[in-house]
Design an enzyme around this catalytic site. Structure first.
Site: not given
Length: 247
Positions: A125-126, A129, A184
């Site tokens: 997920h990070e 980004h 997100e």
């Protein structure tokens, strides 16, 4: 009024000139700043975090984050750049990424996750980004919104303070916060792509967010939050994983 019209026209032209297509996201992005312009700020933020926060000396924890993170970075096609990892002594389960290639994970998160697949979900997920250039897009959106509100407020006379307050709230609830929630969800989707490509189990992505939902205490409604509700992102991930045939 002519000055205001000129500002709007300039911003419109800027928007057209700064529209870039992101293949990973499958959509256009409004970018008035390049990722490289954020590197210096990101490096400074990382240095300050290392200075001000307690870094874990647990070798096993740090090695685990580097090992799982390395597989995710490789899967995301970002292994050609330098990455730094750190585990911070903090009971809150959290993680963050900086555009300059640093990932921070808390001891609280390592305590929460039940296996490497769930840790990979967070790190994916990070990294998502970064691939999505969300930091640059967020900066561009906030900067432009600030210019527009400033131009409107300058024309409001005695009502300028009220316009500024209401305009700022309207922009936040109507544009900036929902935009962040969209980021997100995009990072969730990209993250699970990297989880699968790195050889981890995508089903554990759902298990991870269910764990997060169980421990979360915040009662902030979704419309006023920078993050989607846990149920929103779990549902979205379920649908995405099913659409890719990963069930």
């Amino acid at each position: 009024m002519k000055k205001f019209a000129a500002i709007v026209a300039s911003l419109t032209a800027l928007g057209v000139a700064s529209c870039a297509y992101n293949e990973s996201l499958g959509r256009n992005q409004f970018l008035i700043v390049d990722d490289s312009a954020l590197i210096q700020q990101s490096n400074a933020a990382w240095a300050e975090t290392l200075r001000s926060q307690k870094v874990s000396s647990n070798a096993a924890q740090n090695e685990r984050v580097r090992r799982v993170g390395g597989r995710i970075v490789q899967a995301a096609g970002l292994a050609g750049r330098s990455w730094d990892y750190a585990v911070f002594e903090d009971a809150s389960p959290n993680a963050f990424v900086l555009p300059s290639g640093q990932i921070g994970v808390t001891t609280g998160l390592l305590k929460l996750v039940q296996n490497d697949d769930q840790l990979a979900t967070v790190l994916g997920h990070e990294v998502g980004h970064v691939v999505a250039r969300h930091a640059a897009e967020r900066y561009s959106t906030q900067s432009t919104t600030g210019l527009v509100l400033g131009a409107v407020q300058s024309r409001a006379g005695d009502y300028s303070q009220a316009v500024g307050a209401l305009g700022g709230m309207g922009a936040q609830l109507g544009l900036l916060l929902p935009f962040s929630r969209n980021h997100e969800l995009e990072a969730d989707r990209l993250g699970v792509d990297y989880v699968v490509a790195a050889g981890f189990r995508p089903s554990e992505s759902l298990a991870l967010w269910r764990l997060m939902a169980q421990q979360r205490q915040s009662g902030t409604p979704e419309f006023a939050s920078t993050h989607p509700s846990d149920q929103t992102r779990i549902t979205a991930l379920q649908q995405y994983i099913a659409s890719r045939g990963w069930n």
